[in-house]
Scaffold this motif. Structure first.
Motif, PDB file in Angstrom:
ATOM      1  N   TYR A 211       4.306   5.001  -5.513  1.00 45.52           N
ATOM      2  CA  TYR A 211       4.341   5.107  -6.978  1.00 45.52           C
ATOM      3  C   TYR A 211       3.491   6.236  -7.492  1.00 45.52           C
ATOM      4  CZ  TYR A 211       4.288   2.958 -11.424  1.00 45.52           C
ATOM      5  OH  TYR A 211       4.539   2.635 -13.026  1.00 45.52           O
ATOM      6  N   TYR A 212       2.429   6.651  -7.080  1.00 44.91           N
ATOM      7  CA  TYR A 212       1.578   7.616  -7.578  1.00 44.91           C
ATOM      8  C   TYR A 212       2.374   8.830  -7.820  1.00 44.91           C
ATOM      9  CZ  TYR A 212      -2.206  11.392  -7.668  1.00 44.91           C
ATOM     10  OH  TYR A 212      -2.842  12.487  -7.904  1.00 44.91           O
ATOM     11  N   TRP A 213       3.454   9.013  -6.970  1.00 45.10           N
ATOM     12  CA  TRP A 213       4.132  10.218  -7.159  1.00 45.10           C
ATOM     13  C   TRP A 213       5.398  10.009  -7.944  1.00 45.10           C
ATOM     14  CZ3 TRP A 213       1.077  10.652  -2.546  1.00 45.10           C
ATOM     15  CH2 TRP A 213       0.222  11.877  -2.667  1.00 45.10           C
ATOM     16  N   TYR A 214       5.554   8.851  -8.474  1.00 45.09           N
ATOM     17  CA  TYR A 214       6.907   8.503  -9.107  1.00 45.09           C
ATOM     18  C   TYR A 214       7.288   9.149 -10.387  1.00 45.09           C
ATOM     19  CZ  TYR A 214       9.819   5.280 -11.627  1.00 45.09           C
ATOM     20  OH  TYR A 214      11.025   4.910 -12.473  1.00 45.09           O
TER      21      TYR A 214
ATOM     22  N   PHE B 299      12.366   4.488  -3.177  1.00 47.03           N
ATOM     23  CA  PHE B 299      11.831   3.117  -3.054  1.00 47.03           C
ATOM     24  C   PHE B 299      12.774   2.275  -2.129  1.00 47.03           C
ATOM     25  CE2 PHE B 299       9.210   4.857  -6.362  1.00 47.03           C
ATOM     26  CZ  PHE B 299       7.937   4.110  -5.973  1.00 47.03           C
TER      27      PHE B 299
ATOM     28  N   ASN C 280      11.722   8.687  -7.149  1.00 48.94           N
ATOM     29  CA  ASN C 280      12.550   7.981  -7.806  1.00 48.94           C
ATOM     30  C   ASN C 280      13.043   6.504  -7.011  1.00 48.94           C
ATOM     31  OD1 ASN C 280      14.712   8.622  -6.309  1.00 48.94           O
ATOM     32  ND2 ASN C 280      15.365  10.196  -7.892  1.00 48.94           N
TER      33      ASN C 280
ATOM     34  N   PHE D 120       3.972   1.436  -1.043  1.00 50.66           N
ATOM     35  CA  PHE D 120       4.624   1.369  -2.176  1.00 50.66           C
ATOM     36  C   PHE D 120       3.628   1.948  -3.544  1.00 50.66           C
ATOM     37  CE2 PHE D 120       5.686  -0.678  -6.213  1.00 50.66           C
ATOM     38  CZ  PHE D 120       7.097  -0.663  -6.390  1.00 50.66           C
ATOM     39  N   SER D 121       2.646   1.574  -3.307  1.00 46.44           N
ATOM     40  CA  SER D 121       1.562   2.102  -4.245  1.00 46.44           C
ATOM     41  C   SER D 121       1.398   3.787  -4.231  1.00 46.44           C
ATOM     42  CB  SER D 121       0.182   1.482  -4.408  1.00 46.44           C
ATOM     43  OG  SER D 121       0.164  -0.025  -4.365  1.00 46.44           O
ATOM     44  N   ILE D 122       1.299   4.078  -3.109  1.00 43.29           N
ATOM     45  CA  ILE D 122       0.859   5.597  -2.648  1.00 43.29           C
ATOM     46  C   ILE D 122       2.296   6.326  -3.340  1.00 43.29           C
ATOM     47  CG2 ILE D 122       1.058   7.189  -0.813  1.00 43.29           C
ATOM     48  CD1 ILE D 122      -0.601   5.116   0.488  1.00 43.29           C
TER      49      ILE D 122
ATOM     50  N   VAL E  74       0.860  -1.253  -0.032  1.00 45.86           N
ATOM     51  CA  VAL E  74       0.036   0.103   0.142  1.00 45.86           C
ATOM     52  C   VAL E  74       0.835   1.171   0.213  1.00 45.86           C
ATOM     53  CG1 VAL E  74      -1.732   1.347   1.247  1.00 45.86           C
ATOM     54  CG2 VAL E  74      -1.898  -1.237   1.212  1.00 45.86           C
TER      55      VAL E  74
END
Lengths: 292, 317
Positions: free
Chosen positions: A254-257, A279, A275, A250-252, A248
């Motif tokens: 990733y939204y701002w990746y 992570f 970047n 990680f996904s959050i 979860v």
């Protein structure tokens, strides 16, 4: 006149008293006064809260013990009378009943129920689903594990099935059974294949199933990232503050990746952009729940 | 008046002190051996027009590594046919490898908690030589040590060559079967609906995760629809309005407006559908919070009592 002003203020007196007693109860609890009490169906004689040999170690301290506990039963030995004498405080293990719901699908019924809470000695170790085509049973039970949902499959469309959920204790004894729910499996609402040209008279296509959508119901709200993390956040990488650093979070992130102007809390590497470095920090703090 | 030389020495000392952790780390990273990618090619000698499997492994050189980024350049006449990454040491992909570019593949991801490995499998690239001769795969990239410093270490550059020979109908080389076909659909699928005022403009979104231990997860698709369907039949459905999504994915409907289904398909086309259902409560109220509530209640009661006493005494005087 003076008394009239003080009437509202006297309202605080019981609150204050309750607070003081609460504090005394917590910080100075040692020996309680025994009080006998009775009702039409039972008598409690000479209850005692006894301080015993207090034990301490580097890791814990025992400040009070409650002695002479005996398990109770709600069934009198002689109907209508107090027919059994036991020493000590009686307590009554309790477990609530599962509240089930059933949703019919194609050749299946999805069941879900509320998790049970056992107190004073009863711990729910798993559930069994009872299935029958007759209301009231008899049911054929199948163990489904310690879960709160199950899908009964391989059912005949158009037949009503009845289900109950039974909770089991550590030894597999049924300790609570739910009320009965029912469901009638129906054929799927997926459109039938287009008939080929020159085909026969065509078959009977089951009507589409239109149910009231009940899912999804309640989204999980993630706290704002602009605020400082509340106290329950496990680490800086616990972005949703649920006590875990997992997919979860990680996904959050990733939204701002590779976006700019990211919340400072998400930018774990503090370099202004999300970047692989961020992570990596998250992977270092990774702490996931066991989903299965 | 400070002499100029003293001032310069003092300034140098200050700068050195401020940068010392970074300088120390720089020394450490340069002295530590860099991780490298190693390969396994099956078959070692390839035939034109037939698949060759190139497995990529990570050797962390005795260090714990938690993130990896790799660029693969393929030179020589070959086509990248498919990729398998289901049994990878990468726990969560940031950038999944794709076959979109026939000469270039890049991928990155994290290894949650870090890993020390001499031969940790990352993925398998399948290539088909189009002409005889040498094919070369070169890799560059970086890894991150398993710490919270977020400083990348370059991968040791490496490459592998594959010799392709003309296809011979008589003496056919073994096929590049390093894994059996994937017939298992993705498993361990979790999907829940979330909301956050700073993400997707406050709209609902789904966070999803799935595992496929063989060919690897290829796509996530969402279906928002007014009527309930059987998940078994939806796994092969091609008629309904599925959306290929990335994770996380915003929902178009409001809460309760639609049934939401998630279809996860692996690289070999096996699919699993789940209904995105009641979200679980991920954060049960902790004991600490409950204790805090009681503690605050007691404090408030005491404060109220003291206020009462103060007012009472004031009224008496």
């Amino acid at each position: 006149m003076q008394q009239g002003i003080w009437k509202p203020r006297l309202f605080f007196l019981p609150i204050f008293s309750a607070g003081v007693f609460f504090c005394f109860g917590i910080f100075f609890a040692a020996t309680a006064q025994a009080t006998e009490y009775s009702s039409a169906s039972y008598v409690v004689k000479d209850p005692v809260l006894a301080p015993a040999g207090y034990a301490t170690s580097a890791g814990y301290a025992m400040t009070m013990t409650v002695g002479q506990i005996a398990i109770g039963t709600s069934t009198p030995t002689v109907a209508g009378t107090v027919g059994e004498t036991r020493s000590g405080f009686e307590y009554f293990p309790f477990v609530n009943r599962p509240t089930p719901s059933a949703t019919a699908g194609a050749a299946q019924v999805s069941l879900s129920w509320t998790a049970l809470t056992g107190v004073l000695g009863w711990t729910v170790s798993g559930y069994s689903v009872g299935q029958s085509t007759v209301s009231g049973g008899p049911y054929t039970f199948s163990a489904v594990g310690n879960v709160t949902s199950s899908v009964a499959t391989g059912l005949a469309n158009g037949t009503m099935y009845y289900f109950v959920i039974a909770a089991k204790d550590f030894f597999g004894n049924f300790i609570a059974t739910s009320t009965e729910v029912s469901g009638t499996p129906v054929a799927s609402a997926i459109p039938a294949p287009t008939p080929s040209t020159g085909g026969g008279g065509g078959g009977i296509v089951a009507p589409p199933v239109y149910e009231t959508p009940t899912l999804p119901s309640i989204p999980i709200t993630i706290p704002p990232f602009t605020l400082p993390p509340p106290g329950i956040c496990r680490t800086v990488a616990d972005l949703n503050c649920d006590g875990y650093v997992d997919i979860v979070d990680f996904s959050i992130m990733y939204y701002w990746y590779e976006k700019v102007e990211v919340p400072a809390r998400v930018d774990l590497a503090a370099d202004g952009v999300i970047n692989l470095a961020d992570f990596s920090v998250m992977a270092f703090y990774w702490y996931e729940r066991n989903y299965l | 008046m400070i002499p100029t030389r003293t001032f310069i020495v003092a300034a140098l000392l200050l700068v050195t002190t401020a940068l010392s952790p970074r300088l120390l780390f720089a020394v450490e990273t340069t002295t530590a051996q860099a991780a490298e990618i190693t390969f396994s090619v099956t078959p070692e000698k390839a035939e034109v027009g037939k698949e060759v499997a190139v497995q990529f492994f990570l050797n962390t050189k005795q260090q714990s590594v938690n993130a990896l980024s790799v660029e693969v350049t393929l030179s020589g006449g070959a086509t990248l046919s498919r990729i398998r990454d289901g049994d990878s040491i990468i726990g969560a992909w940031l950038q999944k490898a794709t076959t979109a570019d026939p000469t270039h593949v890049s991928f990155s991801g994290i290894i949650p908690g870090g890993m020390v490995t001499a031969k940790g499998k990352i993925l398998t690239l399948y290539i088909i030589p189009r002409e005889s001769g040498a094919l070369k795969l070169s890799v560059t990239g970086s890894t991150f040590p398993n710490d919270a410093l977020a400083i990348a270490t370059p991968l040791q550059s490496n490459s592998v060559s594959v010799q392709a020979v003309p296809a011979s109908p008589k003496t056919s080389l073994p096929l590049a079967v390093v894994e059996t076909g994937d017939t298992m659909p993705p498993q361990e699928i979790t999907a829940h609906i979330y909301q956050n005022q700073e993400m997707f403009g406050g709209k609902l979104f789904v966070i999803m995760h799935a595992k496929d231990n063989e060919s690897g997860v290829a796509t996530f698709e969402l279906l928002e629809i007014a009527e309930r369907h059987s998940v078994t039949e939806l796994s092969s459905d091609e008629r309904l309005d599925w959306r290929v999504v990335d994770n996380p994915a915003p929902l178009s409907g409001a809460v309760g407006a639609n049934f939401v289904y998630l279809r996860v398909t692996d690289r070999d086309g096996n699919a699993t559908v789940i209904e995105v259902g009641h979200p679980i409560q991920l954060s049960p109220e902790s004991t600490e919070q409950i204790y805090n509530k009681w503690f605050i209640s007691v404090i408030l009661m005491i404060v109220a009592g003291l206020l009462f006493l103060w007012l009472y005494r004031r009224s008496r005087t």
